[in-house]
Design a protein around this motif. Structure first.
Motif, short mmCIF file in Angstrom:
data_model
loop_
_atom_site.label_atom_id
_atom_site.label_comp_id
_atom_site.label_asym_id
_atom_site.label_seq_id
_atom_site.Cartn_x
_atom_site.Cartn_y
_atom_site.Cartn_z
N ALA A 339 0.86 -1.18 0.00
CA ALA A 339 0.00 0.00 0.00
C ALA A 339 0.90 1.24 0.00
CB ALA A 339 -0.91 -0.01 1.22
N LEU A 340 0.90 1.93 -1.12
CA LEU A 340 1.78 3.10 -1.28
C LEU A 340 1.03 4.35 -0.84
CD1 LEU A 340 4.58 3.97 -2.38
CD2 LEU A 340 3.45 4.40 -4.57
N HIS A 341 1.61 5.07 0.14
CA HIS A 341 0.97 6.28 0.64
C HIS A 341 1.01 7.37 -0.43
CE1 HIS A 341 0.27 9.85 3.17
NE2 HIS A 341 -0.38 9.01 3.95
N GLU A 342 -0.01 8.21 -0.40
CA GLU A 342 -0.11 9.26 -1.43
C GLU A 342 1.07 10.22 -1.39
OE1 GLU A 342 -3.45 11.78 -0.86
OE2 GLU A 342 -3.29 11.81 1.32
N ALA A 343 1.74 10.34 -0.22
CA ALA A 343 2.89 11.23 -0.13
C ALA A 343 4.05 10.73 -0.98
CB ALA A 343 3.33 11.36 1.33
N SER A 344 4.12 9.43 -1.23
CA SER A 344 5.21 8.84 -2.01
C SER A 344 4.79 8.54 -3.44
CB SER A 344 5.70 7.55 -1.33
OG SER A 344 6.11 7.79 0.00
N LEU A 345 3.58 8.91 -3.80
CA LEU A 345 3.05 8.52 -5.10
C LEU A 345 3.86 9.11 -6.25
CD1 LEU A 345 0.74 6.82 -6.21
CD2 LEU A 345 -0.63 8.90 -6.35
N GLN A 346 4.28 10.37 -6.11
CA GLN A 346 5.01 11.01 -7.19
C GLN A 346 6.45 10.51 -7.32
OE1 GLN A 346 3.51 12.95 -9.36
NE2 GLN A 346 1.58 12.73 -8.23
N LYS A 347 6.93 9.79 -6.32
CA LYS A 347 8.32 9.32 -6.36
C LYS A 347 8.42 7.94 -6.98
CE LYS A 347 9.38 11.75 -2.03
NZ LYS A 347 9.87 11.59 -0.65
N VAL A 348 7.32 7.26 -7.15
CA VAL A 348 7.34 5.87 -7.63
C VAL A 348 6.68 5.81 -9.00
CG1 VAL A 348 6.62 3.50 -7.14
CG2 VAL A 348 7.24 5.02 -5.26
N LYS A 349 7.35 5.12 -9.93
CA LYS A 349 6.83 4.92 -11.27
C LYS A 349 6.91 3.44 -11.63
CE LYS A 349 6.48 9.40 -11.80
NZ LYS A 349 5.17 10.06 -11.79
N THR A 392 -2.79 0.70 -4.04
CA THR A 392 -2.28 -0.66 -4.14
C THR A 392 -1.25 -0.75 -5.26
OG1 THR A 392 -4.38 -1.55 -3.34
CG2 THR A 392 -2.91 -3.07 -4.48
N THR A 393 -0.06 -1.22 -4.90
CA THR A 393 1.06 -1.29 -5.84
C THR A 393 1.53 -2.74 -5.92
OG1 THR A 393 1.71 0.97 -5.27
CG2 THR A 393 3.35 -0.41 -6.38
N ILE A 394 1.71 -3.23 -7.14
CA ILE A 394 2.15 -4.60 -7.38
C ILE A 394 3.60 -4.59 -7.85
CG2 ILE A 394 1.73 -6.74 -8.65
CD1 ILE A 394 -0.50 -5.96 -6.73
N VAL A 395 4.42 -5.41 -7.19
CA VAL A 395 5.84 -5.55 -7.55
C VAL A 395 6.06 -6.98 -8.02
CG1 VAL A 395 8.20 -5.54 -6.69
CG2 VAL A 395 6.60 -3.76 -5.96
N HIS A 396 6.58 -7.14 -9.20
CA HIS A 396 6.92 -8.47 -9.73
C HIS A 396 8.30 -8.86 -9.22
CE1 HIS A 396 3.99 -8.82 -13.37
NE2 HIS A 396 3.38 -8.69 -12.21
N ILE A 397 8.38 -10.01 -8.55
CA ILE A 397 9.66 -10.52 -8.05
C ILE A 397 10.30 -11.36 -9.14
CG2 ILE A 397 10.73 -11.97 -6.29
CD1 ILE A 397 8.47 -11.18 -4.41
N ASP A 398 11.58 -11.10 -9.41
CA ASP A 398 12.27 -11.77 -10.52
C ASP A 398 12.49 -13.25 -10.24
OD1 ASP A 398 12.36 -9.34 -11.84
OD2 ASP A 398 14.33 -8.81 -11.03
N GLN A 399 12.89 -13.61 -9.03
CA GLN A 399 13.26 -14.98 -8.72
C GLN A 399 12.02 -15.81 -8.39
OE1 GLN A 399 14.57 -12.32 -7.17
NE2 GLN A 399 16.60 -12.20 -8.13
N ALA A 400 12.02 -17.05 -8.85
CA ALA A 400 10.97 -18.00 -8.51
C ALA A 400 11.49 -18.89 -7.38
CB ALA A 400 10.59 -18.84 -9.72
N ASP A 401 10.98 -18.70 -6.20
CA ASP A 401 11.44 -19.42 -5.01
C ASP A 401 10.25 -20.15 -4.39
OD1 ASP A 401 12.59 -20.39 -2.75
OD2 ASP A 401 13.44 -18.48 -2.08
#
Length: 563
Positions: A339-349, A392-401
């Motif tokens: 959950a990305l706070h709105e204060a950090s929204l402009q810093k994340v792409k 809501t922010t989704i991050v794809h993890i590179d490694q399959a563990d």
């Protein structure tokens, strides 16, 4: 426990002292008492650290497909490795069984009504055919009667009347002749008077018969004939109208019977569909595994705290239609959801690289990248706290563990920019003064303009206006307001940096820390006495207007400073 109570008391005391100082403090602290920091030149990483939850990227989501709310009576244990076709969940079906029995009776009644409607339609058609045939026959008879009268009965009657007149005339002529002879004979005394009178009466009778015959002919031609013509023509008209009425009525009866048949057919089909639906719902009370996999309850992947206030899935729990029950991961590829706070929204792409660490797997990190950021705030968090907006922010993890399992807590460091050689200072050293971004150099009360770049909530990049080695005040005068990047502006002495967040990844070199001036501790309380009455009132209003999240952040930072 005692330590938490002591910390809470200390925080309350510090807040009370702060409010008291805002209201009554008027002493000025010497500039030399201010903590300072020597501007550093070196590598700087702009990143954001956010907590999240591990979720499988490719998984089968199993939901309840029963209408309404239903009770779980059988539930497979979480963590079970299942094969395709294994029973996962069984829901209470007692109510559906009763409904199915009632519906079967309803379907039978509807089928009987349908058969009755079909037979009624055939009866109506047959009756219509019979009624129309009879009415047509009546019309034909009426026309024939009219034709028979005009071409047969009337001419015969007319001839009969004329014949009667002719006979009456001949009889009258004979009677007159006989009377004349009788008169001669009576005069000569050959017959008696009574015989003469008898001949006179006979003659009179024949005369009256002639008058009657002539009157009958006149009545037939002038009255009876016209009346019979009108009667027969009326009978024809009545028969024609009766035929038209019967045709229309029969057609209406057939249309009504057909409509009734269509209605009964539709009702029968509807009841059959309803029965099929109950049977289908009964089949859905048992949920089987669509493929092989590891059983993970959907409630376990919701996280905890303000985002996951859901009861665990257990036997006896009630579930709603389309509610997620079980997740079956297809492979070991995972995502991190945060959950990305709105204060950090402009810093994340999207596309930014990330480093993911999992609490349950210490000493191991995973790389990844930001896949998506929700366009709108999370509605659940807004409902729980309208002042808090997270995306809501989704991050794809590179490694399959395989050791990464849905529901595990993790920390995601989103790397924005990495600089090899730049000047930076702690973020609380940079303030806004008269619309400009400034710092206060050591031993000076004059604002020093600088141009700033991005910050990582601890350090801020100084593009120009400051060189490495210059010392800046960490607690600028309250006449200024702090620079907080994408966050709201709050008083400088309150917005303190978290010392434990100055990690090696965020500082120019390992082991570098914020130095204190003249042996002063960097954790000293903020100075709230160097204020004018107007500034104290303004600061007091800003504290009162803080959101609950900002107050919680202030409390956490003061707690860290006092520990």
């Amino acid at each position: 426990m005692k330590k938490k109570i002591i910390v809470t008391i200390v925080i309350a005391v510090v807040l009370a002292v702060g409010v008291f100082s805002l209201a009554y403090g008027n002493k000025k602290t010497e500039t030399s008492d201010m903590p300072v920091y020597e501007a550093q030149r070196g590598p700087l990483k702009i990143s954001i650290v956010q907590s999240g939850t591990i979720k499988s990227r490719d998984q089968i989501v199993i939901k309840s497909e029963l209408e309404g709310r239903n009770t779980i009576i059988t539930l497979i244990p979480e963590g079970t490795v299942v094969k395709k076709g294994d029973l996962l969940v069984e829901l209470d079906a007692s109510n559906l069984v009763d409904k199915r029995v009632d519906q079967e009776i309803t379907v039978q009644n509807a089928e009987a009504s349908l058969i009755n409607a079909k037979e009624d339609l055939e009866i109506t058609k047959n009756q219509a055919k019979s009624d129309i045939s009879k009415a047509q026959l009546d019309l034909d008879f009426a026309k024939q009667d009219l034709e028979k009268y005009l071409e047969g009965d009337y001419p015969n009657q007319l001839t009969e009347k004329k014949k009667e007149i002719t006979l009456a005339k001949e009889e009258l002529a004979l009677a007159e002749e006989r009377l004349a002879n009788s008169q001669v004979l009576y005069a000569e005394k050959f017959i008696s008077k009574s015989e003469l009178q008898s001949d006179e009466i006979a003659e009179q009778k024949r005369r009256l018969n002639l008058e009657l015959a002539e009157n009958d002919l006149m009545l037939l031609e002038e009255y009876t004939h016209n009346r019979n013509i009108a009667q027969y023509e009326s009978d024809v008209d009545q028969a024609e109208m009766a035929l038209d009425r019967i045709k229309r009525k029969s057609n209406a009866n057939i249309i009504q019977a057909e409509a009734n048949l269509r209605a009964k057919t539709a009702e029968f089909e509807r009841q059959k569909e309803k029965l099929a639906k109950y049977i289908d719902q009964l089949d859905k009370t048992k949920i089987y595994a669509p493929s092989d996999g590891l059983v993970i309850y959907a409630s376990s992947t919701k996280g905890s705290g303000w985002r996951g206030r859901t009861e665990p899935l257990t036997e006896g729990s009630e579930v709603s239609e389309r509610e997620e029950l079980i997740h079956l991961p297809k492979d070991a590829v995972s995502n991190a959801e945060l959950a990305l706070h709105e204060a950090s929204l402009q810093k994340v792409k999207s596309g930014m690289r990330t480093i993911v660490s999992v609490d349950a797997i210490p000493g191991r990190t995973y790389t990844g990248k930001v896949f998506s950021i929700a366009p709108l705030p999370d509605p659940q968090s807004m409902w729980l706290n309208p002042d808090l907006k997270v995306y809501t922010t989704i991050v794809h993890i590179d490694q399959a563990d395989p050791e990464l399992r849905s529901g595990m807590s993790c920390k995601v460091e989103i790397i924005g920019e990495t600089y090899d050689d730049v000047v930076y200072v702690p973020i609380q050293a940079v303030v806004r003064h008269e619309g400009r971004t400034v710092v206060y150099l050591e031993g000076s009360d004059e604002p020093h303009p600088v141009e700033v770049g991005l910050d990582n909530n601890v350090m801020v990049h100084i593009k120009s206006g400051l060189e490495g080695g210059e010392r800046v005040q960490l607690t600028p005068p309250l006449q200024s307001e702090t620079y907080t990047g994408q966050s709201e502006v709050i008083p400088a002495q309150i917005e303190e940096t978290k010392p434990d967040e100055l990690t090696a990844a965020e500082t120019p070199a390992a082991g570098t820390d914020i130095p204190a001036a003249a042996g002063k501790s960097k954790k000293r309380p903020a100075n709230l006495e160097n204020l004018t009455p107007e500034q104290r009132e303004e600061l007091k209003k800003k504290i009162e207007n803080m959101t609950p999240e900002q107050r919680e952040q202030l409390k956490n930072r003061m707690q860290q400073q006092l520990e």
